[in-house]
Design a protein around this motif. Sequence first.
Motif, PDB file in Angstrom:
ATOM      1  N   SER A  38    -113.180 -25.632  17.622  1.00  0.00           N
ATOM      2  CA  SER A  38    -113.138 -24.364  16.884  1.00  0.00           C
ATOM      3  C   SER A  38    -111.730 -23.784  16.879  1.00  0.00           C
ATOM      4  O   SER A  38    -111.254 -23.271  15.869  1.00  0.00           O
ATOM      5  N   SER A  41    -109.508 -25.806  14.556  1.00  0.00           N
ATOM      6  CA  SER A  41    -109.827 -25.447  13.173  1.00  0.00           C
ATOM      7  C   SER A  41    -109.181 -24.110  12.800  1.00  0.00           C
ATOM      8  O   SER A  41    -108.605 -23.971  11.714  1.00  0.00           O
ATOM      9  N   ASP A  45    -106.352 -23.484   9.931  1.00  0.00           N
ATOM     10  CA  ASP A  45    -106.661 -22.532   8.859  1.00  0.00           C
ATOM     11  C   ASP A  45    -105.891 -21.223   8.984  1.00  0.00           C
ATOM     12  O   ASP A  45    -106.007 -20.353   8.122  1.00  0.00           O
TER      13      ASP A  45
END
Length: 145
Positions: A38, A41, A45
């Motif tokens: 997570s 990611s 992003d």
Amino acid sequence: MKSVKIILLVLFIFCNKGFAQDVSLDILKKEVLKSQASRISAMIDADINKLKNLLADDLTYAHTTGWTETKLGYLETIKSKRIHYISFVPRDVDVKIYGNTAILSGKVDVNLGRTDFTIRFLEVQCKLDGIWKLTAWQSVLNKVD
């Protein structure tokens, strides 16, 4: 006959206790790896809100160059795209759990767009308020793969 049943019951309890510990340890390791995924990611992003929740307030983040940042500094680095990760792929990850602390080590294949390289890392996560959070990161360039 009664003593045989008692012995079997005792063996069953002890055997299942070890099995339960292994299962719970596997569950914790999966939680830690999910938290790592997570966070990665969110880094890629540039999702600062998500990243804030996955970093401990007292984070120490040491880059391969030796440049070290706090949580606020690292969030600014990601937000400003001073470092912009195209991909960040961990491999050969080993997870060790010590209570509410997890120590991860392994390699990461990094792509920054203009350059690709592999690093070795040591990562510490602590379970704080029910969430695994990155508390320390240290990486070095991997000269030999």
